[in-house]
Design a protein around this motif. Structure first.
Motif, PDB file in Angstrom:
ATOM      1  N   GLU A  75       0.858  -1.177   0.000  1.00  0.00           N
ATOM      2  CA  GLU A  75       0.000   0.000   0.000  1.00  0.00           C
ATOM      3  C   GLU A  75       0.901   1.236   0.000  1.00  0.00           C
ATOM      4  O   GLU A  75       1.257   1.768   1.055  1.00  0.00           O
ATOM      5  CB  GLU A  75      -0.918  -0.003   1.216  1.00  0.00           C
ATOM      6  CG  GLU A  75      -1.904  -1.162   1.237  1.00  0.00           C
ATOM      7  CD  GLU A  75      -2.888  -1.035   2.378  1.00  0.00           C
ATOM      8  OE1 GLU A  75      -3.849  -0.248   2.262  1.00  0.00           O
ATOM      9  OE2 GLU A  75      -2.684  -1.727   3.390  1.00  0.00           O
ATOM     10  N   LEU A  76       1.270   1.680  -1.193  1.00  0.00           N
ATOM     11  CA  LEU A  76       2.311   2.693  -1.320  1.00  0.00           C
ATOM     12  C   LEU A  76       1.893   4.049  -0.761  1.00  0.00           C
ATOM     13  O   LEU A  76       2.744   4.821  -0.306  1.00  0.00           O
ATOM     14  CB  LEU A  76       2.745   2.824  -2.777  1.00  0.00           C
ATOM     15  CG  LEU A  76       3.476   1.599  -3.343  1.00  0.00           C
ATOM     16  CD1 LEU A  76       3.937   1.869  -4.770  1.00  0.00           C
ATOM     17  CD2 LEU A  76       4.661   1.197  -2.473  1.00  0.00           C
ATOM     18  N   THR A  77       0.605   4.360  -0.780  1.00  0.00           N
ATOM     19  CA  THR A  77       0.169   5.620  -0.186  1.00  0.00           C
ATOM     20  C   THR A  77       0.455   5.635   1.311  1.00  0.00           C
ATOM     21  O   THR A  77       0.935   6.639   1.864  1.00  0.00           O
ATOM     22  CB  THR A  77      -1.331   5.848  -0.440  1.00  0.00           C
ATOM     23  OG1 THR A  77      -1.572   5.876  -1.845  1.00  0.00           O
ATOM     24  CG2 THR A  77      -1.792   7.154   0.182  1.00  0.00           C
ATOM     25  N   LYS A  78       0.181   4.514   1.962  1.00  0.00           N
ATOM     26  CA  LYS A  78       0.466   4.415   3.391  1.00  0.00           C
ATOM     27  C   LYS A  78       1.969   4.376   3.647  1.00  0.00           C
ATOM     28  O   LYS A  78       2.460   4.953   4.630  1.00  0.00           O
ATOM     29  CB  LYS A  78      -0.229   3.194   3.977  1.00  0.00           C
ATOM     30  CG  LYS A  78      -1.747   3.305   3.989  1.00  0.00           C
ATOM     31  CD  LYS A  78      -2.393   2.128   4.698  1.00  0.00           C
ATOM     32  CE  LYS A  78      -3.905   2.342   4.824  1.00  0.00           C
ATOM     33  NZ  LYS A  78      -4.569   1.244   5.566  1.00  0.00           N
ATOM     34  N   VAL A  79       2.695   3.686   2.778  1.00  0.00           N
ATOM     35  CA  VAL A  79       4.148   3.645   2.918  1.00  0.00           C
ATOM     36  C   VAL A  79       4.727   5.048   2.855  1.00  0.00           C
ATOM     37  O   VAL A  79       5.616   5.414   3.639  1.00  0.00           O
ATOM     38  CB  VAL A  79       4.772   2.753   1.825  1.00  0.00           C
ATOM     39  CG1 VAL A  79       6.294   2.935   1.785  1.00  0.00           C
ATOM     40  CG2 VAL A  79       4.428   1.287   2.052  1.00  0.00           C
ATOM     41  N   ARG A  80       4.220   5.863   1.936  1.00  0.00           N
ATOM     42  CA  ARG A  80       4.737   7.219   1.770  1.00  0.00           C
ATOM     43  C   ARG A  80       4.544   8.046   3.045  1.00  0.00           C
ATOM     44  O   ARG A  80       5.462   8.739   3.499  1.00  0.00           O
ATOM     45  CB  ARG A  80       4.052   7.897   0.590  1.00  0.00           C
ATOM     46  CG  ARG A  80       4.662   9.247   0.203  1.00  0.00           C
ATOM     47  CD  ARG A  80       3.918   9.845  -0.991  1.00  0.00           C
ATOM     48  NE  ARG A  80       3.972   8.955  -2.144  1.00  0.00           N
ATOM     49  CZ  ARG A  80       4.979   8.925  -3.018  1.00  0.00           C
ATOM     50  NH1 ARG A  80       5.993   9.751  -2.862  1.00  0.00           N
ATOM     51  NH2 ARG A  80       4.943   8.099  -4.040  1.00  0.00           N
TER      52      ARG A  80
END
Length: 346
Positions: A268-273
């Protein structure tokens, strides 16, 4: 204080052991019940109820009293700095390690809480998670610098593809030699063949031996099962058995790859960011440090087969449920390398 989905096959300490343990404490009371919670690699845990309250009883399997006592002192100092931890309860003489029948025990306060993976976390909670790990790293530097100065052990070299190919061949031999193959065996064989091709294709991207990452004191095993939440806020970081010096940003990347992996093996790249931005701010980590960490952890995952080693070499299937998503993540990460790096560095 939930610990893991893995139940322990080890019986709880007997009444004589519990009595000998609790007599060392002024306010622990007498044992009422003691239930096994988990069987971990480095310890076993029990929910202990006494006439005075509830506790988490930890049996340290390694039995290194010096190392255990050091972990305890570190968590005590971290608590004083505002890090959510659960330091052990000192006995009447101020000691936190009890050796009974040749076994090392520690008594911790019981923490009411639950584990939460990244899928349950909102964007603000992902930010707070990254900030928490950054706080851990900066506070560990304060706590440990006074004890060790600036001495740093050498960073472990990146995996050698030739060693990886040897492991793949060994595992494939074991899988193909099984008489009654199941769907897991079929998936494992497919992923091993696939992984060999990936390692061959990307062997030139092995991290340089002279690229020395920024090392620091780290928790060593930061993931959802070692973090307890009370409602929406972190209540305690537990299991400090792997406390040590490692590349600090790599711990941040490894943790994100566990917290934020979906069942299909994507992140979940949005959360990773959000998580990574908070970590960088709290730890003072630059984008070049994070990019290097992403690359080293990607390479580590590409060349690592610990779950299959457990199943086929140790005949231990506890990690089997994690394998499908973890194996898929390596393939996806390789394909989406730039997007993953940008999420950690953007």
């Amino acid at each position: 204080m939930p610990r893991s989905h893995v139940r322990s096959a080890e019986a709880a300490p007997d009444g004589e052991t519990l009595s000998a343990l609790l007599r060392r404490y002024d306010t622990a009371g007498e044992a009422v019940s003691c239930e096994p919670l988990t069987q971990g690699l480095l310890n076993r845990g029990y929910r202990l109820a006494t006439t005075r309250g509830r506790f988490f009883l930890k049996h340290h399997l390694d039995g290194d009293r010096t190392a255990i006592a050091r972990q305890h002192r570190v968590t005590q100092r971290l608590e004083a700095l505002g890090v959510p931890v659960a330091p052990p309860v000192p006995d009447a003489d101020g000691r936190t390690v009890a050796v009974i029948g040749g076994r090392c025990y520690a008594l911790h306060p019981w923490i009411d809480g639950r584990h939460r993976d990244g899928g349950e976390l909102t964007a603000p909670q992902c930010w707070r998670l990254g900030g928490l790990l950054g706080l851990v790293h900066t506070c560990l530097e304060r706590v440990m610098r006074a004890r060790t100065g600036d001495r740093r052990p050498p960073v472990e070299a990146a995996a050698d593809p030739e060693d990886t190919f040897a492991v793949i061949d060994e595992l494939l031999t074991l899988i193909r030699g099984r008489r009654n193959r199941d769907s897991f065996d079929e998936l494992a064989e497919h992923r091993l063949v696939e992984r060999r091709a990936l390692v061959e294709r990307h062997a030139h991207r092995r991290p340089e031996a002279d690229a020395v990452p920024v090392a620091g004191w780290v928790h060593g095993d930061f993931h959802p099962l070692n973090l307890l939440y009370r409602d929406t806020e972190p209540a305690a970081i537990v299991d400090w058995d792997r406390l040590g010096v490692q590349p600090r940003a790599e711990e941040a990347v490894r943790a994100a790859a566990i917290f934020f992996v979906r069942p299909d093996g994507t992140l979940e790249l949005t959360k990773v960011r959000s998580y990574a931005r908070a970590y960088r701010r709290a730890a003072g980590a630059g984008t070049s440090e994070m990019a290097a960490a992403v690359h080293r952890v990607w390479w580590e995952r590409l060349n690592d087969f610990w779950m299959l080693r457990w199943r086929y070499q140790r005949r231990d299937r506890r990690a089997d449920p994690q394998f499908p998503a973890a194996a898929a993540l390596v393939v996806w990460w390789t394909r989406e390398y730039d997007a993953v790096r940008d999420a950690f560095c953007g």
